[in-house]
Design an enzyme around this catalytic site. Structure first.
Site, PDB file in Angstrom:
ATOM      1  N   GLU A 142      25.850  23.813  15.031  1.00  0.00           N
ATOM      2  CA  GLU A 142      24.771  22.846  14.993  1.00  0.00           C
ATOM      3  C   GLU A 142      23.841  23.063  16.180  1.00  0.00           C
ATOM      4  OE1 GLU A 142      26.854  19.095  15.006  1.00  0.00           O
ATOM      5  OE2 GLU A 142      26.699  18.919  17.187  1.00  0.00           O
ATOM      6  N   HIS A 183      29.147  11.431  14.679  1.00  0.00           N
ATOM      7  CA  HIS A 183      28.723  10.804  15.927  1.00  0.00           C
ATOM      8  C   HIS A 183      29.438   9.458  16.113  1.00  0.00           C
ATOM      9  CE1 HIS A 183      25.966  11.342  19.363  1.00  0.00           C
ATOM     10  NE2 HIS A 183      26.196  10.038  19.526  1.00  0.00           N
ATOM     11  N   HIS A 237      28.128  23.219  19.294  1.00  0.00           N
ATOM     12  CA  HIS A 237      26.694  22.989  19.519  1.00  0.00           C
ATOM     13  C   HIS A 237      26.311  23.759  20.782  1.00  0.00           C
ATOM     14  CE1 HIS A 237      23.128  19.942  19.468  1.00  0.00           C
ATOM     15  NE2 HIS A 237      22.765  21.073  20.056  1.00  0.00           N
TER      16      HIS A 237
END
Length: 261
Positions: free
Chosen positions: A94, A214, A67
């Protein structure tokens, strides 16, 4: 008397077993953001992020996730291109789909682009997209990314309205935001996973692939897999890296893979 060709029977059984295994297999994508955070804390190149990527794949990881935030507090622009050069599994980038992010996707052409709604200053992703409110924007971005030949996944809360909205914008997959599940798992696993089961089944009926991520860890991952056996992929970084401090990276990756079998 009916004659049975044992070789044919075994061949058919093997084909059916392989198909079932492929349908139920959930890939582990290792998020290496925390490795980059550790490196950046002292500058230099220790730990060597590119070598860690190679090792994660060698130890069994089926994907690598990054990310790259605008402030480069962990993954840098250079990291994205260097990882792309060595990644032999599925590279997943991402991020919030601004101009910088879309430039990465166009130039790198990763296996997957995962769109998250959090602003640049956020510490970590903390909610899924409102796919109804952002329908037009998401549809345009999804179409753009697909034109590069890249699979698209949208970060989503376990809501039927949100999942139906994700289908409308044309995404290939959703990534279920699993922090609420992880938070509620310790006290009431069944209640914590209920919305995810409902959302996952709907996504499957609509023809969407299903990822999850997550706060997934060695305590809750197996249970989620049992309830959503058709997940395509889980993306795990923070907990996996923390576990690796005690158990070693190779052993930790193998333990996570075991939870997904």
């Amino acid at each position: 008397m009916v004659q049975i060709n044992l070789e044919t029977v075994l061949s058919q059984f093997a084909a059916q077993y392989t198909l079932a295994h492929q349908i139920l297999m959930t890939k582990l994508s290792v998020n290496v953001n925390k490795i980059a955070t550790l490196r950046n804390a002292r500058g230099g190149n220790n730990p060597n992020l590119v070598q860690v990527v190679r090792d994660c794949e060698r130890f069994g990881a089926q994907g690598i996730t990054v990310h790259p935030r605008p402030d480069e507090r962990h993954i840098t622009t250079e990291d994205v291109y260097r990882i792309n050069e060595v990644c032999t599994t599925e590279f997943n980038i991402e991020g919030y789909p601004d101009a910088r992010y879309l430039k990465f996707i166009e130039e790198v052409r990763p296996a997957q682009a995962t769109l998250v709604p959090d602003p640049p200053e956020a510490i970590t992703s903390n909610a899924g997209w409102d796919t109804v409110k952002n329908e037009t924007m998401l549809r345009d971005i999804v179409q753009q990314i697909k034109s590069y030949g890249v699979r698209v996944s949208i970060f989503a809360d376990p809501s039927e309205v949100i999942i139906e909205g994700a289908k409308k914008v044309g995404t290939d997959r959703i990534e279920l935001y699993t922090e609420p599940f992880a938070t509620g798992y310790a006290s009431n696993p069944a209640a914590a996973v209920a919305d995810y089961v409902t959302a996952g089944k709907l996504a499957k009926e609509l023809g969407l692939g299903i990822n999850a991520g997550h706060d997934l860890d060695l305590n809750n991952l197996k249970y989620l897999k049992e309830k959503l056996p058709f997940m395509d992929e889980v993306s795990i970084g923070h907990a996996l890296v923390c576990d690796a401090l005690y158990m070693g990276l190779e052993n930790t990756i193998q333990m996570y893979l075991k939870q997904l079998k």
